[in-house]
Design an enzyme around this catalytic site. Structure first.
Site, PDB file in Angstrom:
ATOM      1  N   HIS A   1      35.429  -8.676  27.414  1.00 36.81           N
ATOM      2  CA  HIS A   1      35.196  -7.243  27.590  1.00 36.81           C
ATOM      3  C   HIS A   1      36.319  -6.523  28.324  1.00 36.81           C
ATOM      4  O   HIS A   1      36.177  -5.332  28.606  1.00 36.81           O
ATOM      5  CB  HIS A   1      33.884  -7.012  28.350  1.00 36.81           C
ATOM      6  CG  HIS A   1      32.660  -7.214  27.523  1.00 36.81           C
ATOM      7  ND1 HIS A   1      32.139  -6.241  26.703  1.00 36.81           N
ATOM      8  CD2 HIS A   1      31.866  -8.292  27.355  1.00 36.81           C
ATOM      9  CE1 HIS A   1      31.062  -6.696  26.095  1.00 36.81           C
ATOM     10  NE2 HIS A   1      30.880  -7.951  26.465  1.00 36.81           N
TER      11      HIS A   1
ATOM     12  N   LYS B   1      30.913   7.438  34.078  1.00 39.28           N
ATOM     13  CA  LYS B   1      31.186   6.021  33.844  1.00 39.28           C
ATOM     14  C   LYS B   1      31.497   5.380  35.187  1.00 39.28           C
ATOM     15  O   LYS B   1      31.595   6.072  36.200  1.00 39.28           O
ATOM     16  CB  LYS B   1      32.351   5.820  32.871  1.00 39.28           C
ATOM     17  CG  LYS B   1      33.617   6.569  33.247  1.00 39.28           C
ATOM     18  CD  LYS B   1      34.692   6.403  32.184  1.00 39.28           C
ATOM     19  CE  LYS B   1      34.392   7.273  30.979  1.00 39.28           C
ATOM     20  NZ  LYS B   1      34.205   6.499  29.762  1.00 39.28           N
ATOM     21  N   ARG B   2      31.625   4.085  35.191  1.00 37.81           N
ATOM     22  CA  ARG B   2      32.007   3.388  36.420  1.00 37.81           C
ATOM     23  C   ARG B   2      33.326   3.949  36.939  1.00 37.81           C
ATOM     24  O   ARG B   2      34.217   4.278  36.172  1.00 37.81           O
ATOM     25  CB  ARG B   2      32.130   1.891  36.109  1.00 37.81           C
ATOM     26  CG  ARG B   2      32.508   1.018  37.281  1.00 37.81           C
ATOM     27  CD  ARG B   2      32.337  -0.453  36.907  1.00 37.81           C
ATOM     28  NE  ARG B   2      33.081  -0.807  35.704  1.00 37.81           N
ATOM     29  CZ  ARG B   2      34.332  -1.261  35.708  1.00 37.81           C
ATOM     30  NH1 ARG B   2      34.982  -1.426  36.843  1.00 37.81           N
ATOM     31  NH2 ARG B   2      34.928  -1.589  34.574  1.00 37.81           N
TER      32      ARG B   2
ATOM     33  N   LYS C   1      27.770   7.431  22.653  1.00 30.58           N
ATOM     34  CA  LYS C   1      26.558   8.201  22.951  1.00 30.58           C
ATOM     35  C   LYS C   1      26.846   9.693  22.910  1.00 30.58           C
ATOM     36  O   LYS C   1      26.058  10.475  22.368  1.00 30.58           O
ATOM     37  CB  LYS C   1      26.008   7.786  24.319  1.00 30.58           C
ATOM     38  CG  LYS C   1      25.502   6.365  24.361  1.00 30.58           C
ATOM     39  CD  LYS C   1      25.365   5.847  25.788  1.00 30.58           C
ATOM     40  CE  LYS C   1      25.222   4.334  25.782  1.00 30.58           C
ATOM     41  NZ  LYS C   1      25.448   3.745  27.109  1.00 30.58           N
TER      42      LYS C   1
END
Length: 815
Positions: free
Chosen positions: A362, A550-551, A662
C-alpha cells in the site's frame, strides 16, 4: 429503497416492531416508552445481529458442505464506521426499520446518530478493508476478515487552542452490541521462552518452554452482503492473560507484580498503532502483529483440519491475503504449524505456504516498509526467528544464484544489518504481490521491488482499489441515488456499478444539471446545519466547498493547500475585490501522536482559520474550517456536500487513494496531481473533467536527481515568498511557524529541503485553483463535468476490485 433481490424471509415494519419490543423486554426489562435511545440502539443491533447470525450459520454450512475455497483477509485495521444503518441497508430493511422506530416513539435519526464509530482503524487502509469485506459478502465469496478487537482504537481527536489533543475513544460501550464472543474458539499465543530440541522417529521436535501465554478470544462481527443471503464474518481477537493473577505473588503482597501478565495481555488489544519510537513501543507493536497473526492461523488450521483431516491440501482450500506488511508473520507462523505441529518437512511446508499467501503493498514510503530489530525478534519470538533465519538463508541463496551481485543481495535480503525486513519476507513467501493503482504497481515493479520483479515477474500484479459504492453513494446521498435510479431505469447500478455510465447521456441535459445542482445545494445546507450543531461553525452553503480530508502526512501536502489559502488571503488584503465567489476550505485529518511536523500543520491550519475568521475583509468571501475528529460517520455527511476534492500528493507517493473515488462518485471535481488512482480517474475523465497540476512522477525523480534547490523559487516568485514569510510572522494567535519555513527552504531533522516539492508545484497549483473557480462560475459547464464524474466512477467500485482479486489471485468463484 431497492426492490429486494435477496432470498431472505422479508421483515415488515410490524415484525420489526415486535422484535424490538421483545428485545427491549428481554435485555433491559423495559417497554419501548421507558427505553433510552442508547437502549433502543442496542436492541436494534441485537435484532439485526440475530438475523445475520442465522444466515451466517447457513452460509458456513454451505461452504463446508460444498468444500469451497475460503478467503482470509488479514488487516491490522478495519475502519467499519457505524453498522446499524449499513446492515439495515444491506438487509434491505432500512425503510421498515426507520418506520418501526418512529412507530415506537423514537426519532430514527437520533438512534442512528447515537451509534459510535467502531474504533478499529485509522485511515484509508482500514476503510479499504471494510469496503472489501462488504464486496466479498455481496459477491458471495466465503471470506473472513481478521484483526484485533481494540479497546480504544486510534484516538478521539480534540482541538484545544488550535492543537491536536488525543483522547481515549472508548467505542465498545455501545459498539459491543455487534460483537459475538466465541469463547469456545480461544487460541493461545506464546511470547518469549526458550527452545528445547529433540529427535524422535527421525523427526526434529522443537518445544518452546517457559513462554508467556496470552489467550486470544474471538469476538465476531457479522457482515451482511447486499442482494444476497450470504453472510461473512469479521473476527476480532481480544487479548487476556492465560493466568490473570499469580496467587502466590498476590498472597505475598506483591499485588502489581501478581497482575503483570494480565496488564501485558490487555496492552496488546488496547490501542491501534502504539508509538514505536522507543523499545517498549516496538515490542508492543510486534506483539500485536504476532498475536493476531498466530491466533488467526491457528484458527484457520483448526477449522481446516476439522473439515479435511489433513493440512496437506491447505492451499487448495484457503488463501490468505496480507493487507500491507503488518500481517507478514503469517508466513513463518504457517511454517511453524506445518512443521512443528503437522510434522511436514521444510520443502513440503514451504510449497504449501507459498501457494497460500498473497501480499498487497500500500505504499512506496520507506518508513512504511516495516523493519524489526533482530534482537527483539529473537527475544520475543524465538521459534519464529529460527524459521525466518532459514527462510532468509534460502532466499538469499536464490538471489545470489540469480544475480551474482552483492548490492542486489543486500537490497533483497530478509535479514540484514541487525534488522528483519518484512516486505522482503512477503516477496519471498507470497504467491502474488500487487499494488493498488496502475502507477503504484508500475513503481513497485520498476523501482521499489525491481530486483524481485525481474527475478519472479509472474508474482507481480495490479488491482486498483475500490470503494463500497452502495455505502458511499446510495446510502449516504439519497437525493443523488433517486436521480440515478430515475435516469438509468432502476437500481441495477447497486450490483452492476458500471451501469452508472448511462448517466453520460444526460450530461448536456439542462434539467438534469439543474436537478443535480439542487441535490448538491440541499446536501450542503444539511452539512452546514450539522457543523453548526456539532462544531459550532457557521458555513455558507452558497460558497465553494473545497475539501481535503485524509490522514495528515507531509506527502499528502495539506501544507501546499495552506500556502495557497495564504496566497488568496494576501490577495484579498491587497484587493478586497479579488475574490468574487465565496470560498470555504474544509480540512479533516488526524496526525499520528508522535508525528511532530503533522501536528504543527494542524495547528497552522487552525491559526490561519482563526485569523481569517477575525478579519472583516474575509466575511462572505473566504473561510477555513478544520473539522475536528474526522471519521467515517463525518465523512458520510461531508462527501455528498463536497464540490472540490483536493488530491494533491507529490506524484509517485500516493499508492492509490480511496477518498478521491468517494468524492468523484458524489459529483465533486478533483484538483489533483497525476498520482495514485488519479491517473486512472484521468484516463476515464480526460483533462476536461478534472483540474490537473504539478510535476509527474518521472519529473519528480528527474528534478531530485538534477538537484532541487527550493531557495531559487523563493527568490524569484514574489507570491510564494510572501506566503512563506507569513509562516515566519505567524497570525493573530502569536504563533510563529519558523520551523515549517526552515523545513521547506533548508530542510530539518535529516529531511531534505522541501522533500515533497510543495514549492515546485505551488505556481501550477494556484493556477489550477484559479481554473476551478472560473469554471465554477459557469454553472452549466460545472454541472456537466459533475455528471461525467458520477457516470464514470463505476470502475472504482470495490465489487470490481474484489472480482479481480478473485479471478487473478485467489482463484475463487464469485457472483
Amino acid at each position: 429503497m431497492a426492490q429486494s433481490k435477496s432470498r431472505m424471509t422479508p421483515f415488515t415494519t410490524k415484525t420489526l416492531e415486535e422484535a424490538l419490543t421483545a428485545k427491549l423486554m428481554l435485555n433491559f426489562s423495559k417497554a419501548p416508552e421507558e427505553a433510552t435511545d442508547e437502549e433502543m440502539l442496542k436492541a436494534c443491533a441485537l435484532v439485526i445481529r440475530d438475523m445475520m447470525a442465522s444466515r451466517g450459520l447457513e452460509a458456513r454450512r454451505k461452504t463446508r458442505r460444498e468444500q469451497k475455497k475460503k478467503v482470509h483477509y488479514l488487516s491490522l485495521e478495519f475502519l467499519m464506521g457505524r453498522s446499524l444503518m449499513k446492515n439495515a441497508y444491506n438487509l434491505e430493511i432500512l425503510p421498515q426499520l426507520k418506520e418501526a422506530l418512529e412507530n415506537l416513539g423514537f426519532k430514527a435519526g437520533d438512534i442512528f446518530e447515537a451509534e459510535p464509530d467502531a474504533g478499529l482503524g485509522n485511515g484509508g487502509l482500514g476503510r479499504l478493508a471494510a469496503c472489501y469485506l462488504d464486496s466479498l459478502t455481496s459477491l458471495e465469496i466465503p471470506a473472513t476478515g481478521y484483526s484485533i478487537c481494540y479497546e480504544l482504537g486510534i484516538f478521539k481527536q480534540k482541538i484545544v487552542e488550535g492543537q491536536q489533543v488525543e483522547l481515549p475513544d472508548d467505542w465498545k460501550g455501545l459498539g459491543a452490541a455487534w460483537l459475538l464472543p466465541k469463547p469456545e474458539e480461544i487460541q493461545t499465543v506464546h511470547f518469549g521462552g526458550t527452545l528445547r530440541e529433540f529427535w524422535d522417529n527421525g523427526h526434529l521436535h522443537i518445544v518452546n518452554e517457559n513462554a508467556t501465554a496470552v489467550q486470544a478470544v474471538p469476538c465476531d462481527m457479522v457482515v451482511a452482503g447486499y442482494g444476497t443471503d450470504h453472510v461473512n464474518t469479521l473476527r476480532l481477537w481480544d487479548a487476556r492473560a492465560a493466568r490473570p493473577v499469580d496467587m502466590k505473588l498476590f498472597s505475598r503482597g506483591e499485588y502489581a507484580k501478581a497482575a503483570e501478565e494480565e496488564a501485558m495481555a490487555k496492552a496488546i488489544a488496547r490501542v491501534l498503532y502504539p508509538e514505536d519510537n522507543h523499545y517498549e513501543g516496538k515490542s508492543l507493536r510486534l506483539k500485536q502483529q504476532y498475536f493476531f497473526v498466530s491466533a488467526t492461523v491457528q484458527s484457520i488450521a483448526t477449522k481446516h483440519l476439522d473439515t479435511y483431516g489433513t493440512l496437506k491440501n491447505f492451499h487448495e482450500k484457503n488463501v490468505i491475503q496480507i493487507n500491507d506488511t503488518h500481517p507478514t508473520l503469517v508466513i513463518p507462523e504457517l511454517m511453524r504449524i506445518f512443521i512443528d505441529e503437522a510434522g511436514m518437512n521444510w520443502d513440503e511446508a514451504w510449497d504449501i505456504t507459498t501457494k497460500s499467501v498473497a501480499y498487497t503493498n500500500h505504499t512506496v514510503l520507506a518508513e512504511a516498509l516495516e523493519r524489526w530489530p533482530q534482537n527483539l525478534m529473537e527475544t520475543l519470538l524465538p521459534r519464529i526467528w529460527q524459521i525466518i533465519v532459514e527462510i532468509a538463508g534460502r532466499w538469499q541463496a536464490k538471489v545470489e544464484n540469480f544475480y551474482h551481485d552483492p548490492v542486489k543481495t543486500q537490497k533483497m535480503a530478509i535479514v540484514w544489518g541487525g534488522e528483519v525486513r518484512m516486505a522482503n519476507l512477503c516477496l519471498a513467501g507470497g504467491m502474488a504481490v500487487n499494488g493498488v493503482s496502475g502507477l503504484h504497481s508500475d513503481i513497485l515493479k520498476k523501482d521499489v521491488f525491481k530486483e524481485a520483479c525481474d527475478m519472479e515477474p509472474w508474482k507481480f500484479q495490479n488491482v486498483t482499489n475500490g470503494i463500497d459504492h452502495r455505502r458511499w453513494l446510495s446510502e449516504v446521498n439519497t437525493g443523488l441515488d433517486s436521480l440515478i435510479r430515475e435516469l438509468t431505469g432502476g437500481d441495477d447500478y447497486l450490483t452492476e456499478p458500471m451501469a452508472l455510465q448511462k448517466l453520460d447521456a444526460y450530461a448536456d441535459d439542462k434539467t438534469v444539471q439543474e436537478r443535480l445542482e439542487a441535490i448538491k445545494r440541499a446536501n450542503k445546507e444539511s452539512f452546514a446545519k450539522y457543523t453548526k450543531r456539532h462544531h459550532g461553525v457557521t458555513l455558507d452553503p452558497g460558497s465553494i466547498f473545497d475539501v481535503q480530508v485524509k490522514r495528515l502526512h507531509e506527502y499528502k501536502r495539506q501544507l501546499l493547500n495552506v500556502l495557497h489559502i495564504i496566497h488568496l488571503y494576501q490577495k484579498l488584503q491587497d484587493d478586497p475585490n479579488s475574490i468574487t465567489q465565496p470560498h470555504t476550505f474544509l480540512f479533516g485529518a488526524k496526525s499520528a501522536p508522535g508525528y511532530f511536523v503533522a501536528k504543527r500543520i494542524i495547528r497552522l491550519i487552525n491559526s490561519l482559520a482563526d485569523d481569517i475568521a477575525h478579519n472583516p475583509i474575509c466575511k462572505d468571501k473566504l473561510q477555513v474550517v478544520f473539522l475536528e475528529n474526522y471519521r467515517v460517520s463525518l465523512a458520510e455527511k461531508l462527501m455528498p456536500a463536497s464540490e472540490v476534492s483536493q488530491q494533491i500528493s507529490t506524484a509517485g507517493k500516493e499508492a492509490s487513494g480511496t477518498g478521491n473515488m468517494k468524492f468523484m462518485m458524489n459529483g465533486a471535481l478533483t484538483i489533483g496531481t497525476l498520482d495514485g488512482a488519479n491517473v486512472e480517474m484521468h484516463e476515464v475523465l480526460g483533462d476536461e473533467n478534472m483540474f490537473l497540476f504539478g510535476l509527474h512522477a518521472d519529473e519528480v525523480e528527474q528534478l531530485k536527481r538534477e538537484g532541487y534547490v527550493p531557495q531559487r523559487l523563493y527568490n524569484r516568485d514574489e507570491s510564494l515568498r510572501r506566503c512563506l514569510d507569513a509562516l515566519r510572522a505567524g497570525f493573530r494567535d502569536g504563533v510563529s511557524y519558523e520551523d515549517l519555513y526552515q523545513r521547506l527552504l533548508f530542510g530539518a531533522g535529516g529531511s531534505a529541503a522541501d522533500e515533497y516539492l510543495l514549492l515546485a508545484d505551488f505556481r501550477s497549483y494556484c493556477e489550477a485553483e484559479q481554473r476551478m473557480v472560473e469554471t465554477y462560475a459557469d454553472r452549466e459547464q460545472w454541472n456537466r463535468m459533475s455528471v461525467h464524474n458520477i457516470a464514470r466512477s463505476g470502475i472504482f467500485a470495490a465489487d470490481r476490485a474484489i472480482a479481480e482479486y478473485a479471478d487473478n489471485i485467489w482463484h475463487v468463484p464469485h457472483k
